[in-house]
Scaffold this motif. Sequence first.
Motif, PDB file in Angstrom:
ATOM      1  N   ALA A 138     -12.996   0.918  -8.123  1.00 40.05           N
ATOM      2  CA  ALA A 138     -11.979   2.081  -9.475  1.00 40.05           C
ATOM      3  C   ALA A 138     -12.615   1.364 -10.622  1.00 40.05           C
ATOM      4  O   ALA A 138     -12.120   2.488 -11.521  1.00 40.05           O
ATOM      5  N   ALA A 139     -12.338   0.918 -10.677  1.00 42.84           N
ATOM      6  CA  ALA A 139     -11.889   0.116 -12.655  1.00 42.84           C
ATOM      7  C   ALA A 139     -13.065   0.161 -12.954  1.00 42.84           C
ATOM      8  O   ALA A 139     -13.432   0.946 -14.144  1.00 42.84           O
ATOM      9  N   ILE A 140     -14.005   0.287 -12.285  1.00 46.65           N
ATOM     10  CA  ILE A 140     -15.253  -0.359 -12.285  1.00 46.65           C
ATOM     11  C   ILE A 140     -15.950   1.679 -12.487  1.00 46.65           C
ATOM     12  O   ILE A 140     -16.232   1.731 -13.770  1.00 46.65           O
ATOM     13  N   ALA A 141     -15.090   2.456 -12.089  1.00 52.68           N
ATOM     14  CA  ALA A 141     -15.665   4.038 -12.081  1.00 52.68           C
ATOM     15  C   ALA A 141     -15.401   4.206 -13.374  1.00 52.68           C
ATOM     16  O   ALA A 141     -15.838   5.312 -14.116  1.00 52.68           O
ATOM     17  N   LEU A 142     -14.354   4.019 -14.091  1.00 49.55           N
ATOM     18  CA  LEU A 142     -12.654   4.190 -14.699  1.00 49.55           C
ATOM     19  C   LEU A 142     -13.679   4.296 -15.921  1.00 49.55           C
ATOM     20  O   LEU A 142     -14.598   4.669 -17.143  1.00 49.55           O
ATOM     21  N   ILE A 145     -18.289  -4.147 -17.905  1.00 44.16           N
ATOM     22  CA  ILE A 145     -17.870  -3.432 -16.785  1.00 44.16           C
ATOM     23  C   ILE A 145     -16.862  -4.700 -16.379  1.00 44.16           C
ATOM     24  O   ILE A 145     -16.773  -4.129 -15.879  1.00 44.16           O
ATOM     25  N   GLY A 146     -18.097  -6.066 -16.688  1.00 44.67           N
ATOM     26  CA  GLY A 146     -17.197  -6.830 -16.152  1.00 44.67           C
ATOM     27  C   GLY A 146     -16.074  -7.390 -16.259  1.00 44.67           C
ATOM     28  O   GLY A 146     -15.483  -7.888 -15.217  1.00 44.67           O
ATOM     29  N   ARG A 147     -15.966  -7.217 -17.595  1.00 46.38           N
ATOM     30  CA  ARG A 147     -14.708  -7.446 -18.549  1.00 46.38           C
ATOM     31  C   ARG A 147     -13.348  -6.276 -17.464  1.00 46.38           C
ATOM     32  O   ARG A 147     -12.810  -6.426 -17.228  1.00 46.38           O
ATOM     33  N   ALA A 148     -13.343  -5.411 -17.251  1.00 44.69           N
ATOM     34  CA  ALA A 148     -12.841  -4.018 -16.384  1.00 44.69           C
ATOM     35  C   ALA A 148     -12.373  -4.431 -15.341  1.00 44.69           C
ATOM     36  O   ALA A 148     -11.507  -4.893 -14.382  1.00 44.69           O
ATOM     37  N   ALA A 149     -13.965  -5.254 -14.521  1.00 41.74           N
ATOM     38  CA  ALA A 149     -13.328  -5.355 -13.943  1.00 41.74           C
ATOM     39  C   ALA A 149     -12.528  -7.012 -13.117  1.00 41.74           C
ATOM     40  O   ALA A 149     -12.158  -7.506 -12.486  1.00 41.74           O
ATOM     41  N   ALA A 150     -13.203  -8.006 -14.259  1.00 43.03           N
ATOM     42  CA  ALA A 150     -12.445  -9.338 -14.336  1.00 43.03           C
ATOM     43  C   ALA A 150     -10.339  -9.073 -14.852  1.00 43.03           C
ATOM     44  O   ALA A 150     -10.122  -9.499 -13.540  1.00 43.03           O
ATOM     45  N   GLY A 175     -23.825   3.611  -9.905  1.00 42.69           N
ATOM     46  CA  GLY A 175     -24.216   2.149  -9.520  1.00 42.69           C
ATOM     47  C   GLY A 175     -23.695   0.659  -9.679  1.00 42.69           C
ATOM     48  O   GLY A 175     -24.091  -0.438  -8.127  1.00 42.69           O
ATOM     49  N   TYR A 176     -22.552   0.376  -9.980  1.00 49.11           N
ATOM     50  CA  TYR A 176     -22.006  -0.577 -10.577  1.00 49.11           C
ATOM     51  C   TYR A 176     -20.885  -1.644  -9.810  1.00 49.11           C
ATOM     52  O   TYR A 176     -20.894  -2.767  -9.700  1.00 49.11           O
ATOM     53  N   ALA A 177     -20.573  -0.162  -8.772  1.00 47.29           N
ATOM     54  CA  ALA A 177     -19.930  -1.435  -7.772  1.00 47.29           C
ATOM     55  C   ALA A 177     -19.314   0.247  -6.862  1.00 47.29           C
ATOM     56  O   ALA A 177     -20.277   1.164  -7.084  1.00 47.29           O
TER      57      ALA A 177
END
Length: 454
Positions: free
Chosen positions: A325-329, A68-73, A288-290
């Motif tokens: 939104a990216a994290i949720a996806l 998920i961190g890679r998607a956020a980054a 809960g990640y964002a």
Amino acid sequence: MAFTDLQAKARRHLWPHYTEMSRVEDGSLPVIVRGDGCTVEDAHGRRFLDGLAGLFCVQIGYSHGAEIGRAAAAQLEELPYYPNWSYAHPRAIELAAEVADLAPEGLERVFFVSGGADAVETAWKLACQYHQERGERRWKVVSRHMAWHGTSLGALSINGVPGARLPFEPLVPGAVRTRNTARFRRPAEETDAQFCAFLLDDLEQAILREGPSSIAMVIMEPVQNVGGALTAPAGYFEGVRAICDRYGILLCADEVITGFGRMGEWFASTRYGIRPDLITCAKGLSSGYAPIGAVIASEEMAAPFLERGSMFLHGLTFGAHPVSAAIALKNLEIMRRERIVEHVAENQGAFEATLRQLLSLPIVGDIRGGGFFYTIELVSDPDTRETFDAEQSRRILHDFVSPRIFDSGLICRTDDRASPLLQLSPPLIAGQAEFDRITAILGDALTEAGKLLP
């Protein structure tokens, strides 16, 4: 940073949510520093099975931070922020389509917010403006006694927990409350059909007292949290839908907790056949990640806005935040890939059966719920189902059971706002090993707690 330094900074600066300040002052506030799977670890290196999934949130567990961190980054590099006011961005559009695809049939329009209370307030405002767009003035909302719908002032007005509302009254006018579906202490001879008829009559009479033309919305959790995972008798939600249709009232399913797999379906509305006009959701949308939430509305609700070209007079700075939104996806992608919802559907029976072993303890009066969302209700007398008095609740539930469970390596919620309860809502990746450990820890604590009763 050393634990002593963290505690010193906490004492000086941190104001935790719903936490007695004495715990900050005396240094007993747990500091959670990492997590993996269904387990979290505190600053002392102690590991805990998280039987509450953070706060009914962490569907996929704690081991997906790197992915998920890679998607956020990637999103931060592409577009770190842009508002959803008069503009859109790709992640908001993609997430709206994904959520609509998972939602019950007919719910197609997604309005993003920052969290659960925001979603509830948004749903109330949207319901009011929907009626105005159709030439009606409706502003009231009906909820149920002891139902928790959030703590911001608008959501708190709907909230059915008196102790949460009292310090902040007067609140927003127009909130009406009706009976909830608590069954444990109803007459033993009462059938489900009789109980259902009683509840529906109570709802309809409340609507008639207020004036049906003033009611904008009825809001109900598919499984009510406060009061202890309260489920409804057969026919209840069909009856609620019929009453709402009879008087032109919108029906909102508050799925902030039950949405995104907790009940073995993507939405509990599907499991219970609720057919809402609106769904409020948050928590599990990102595991809960964002911070992110949403209101999902029917095409019928969108129609008058589209026909008139109207603006919904509501917005939030961080609604549909690109990174959230990216994290949720990514979270929803992981849930699909790992078959998280199917896992709950396949294992919910084992979870219930394992917990029900605790019914052999005299202090355990009832175990209820569904999916990966259960409550254990404690009693002082199993024959009469008598509940704890205030002194027993303090001495047994808060002073003994709660710390004993925590010291044994389990996080769950002890709650006596309605009755003395233990609430369980583990990550949706939990399996038999976690079910066994939860039950063993609770069994030991409750066996000892029973000896404290007169």
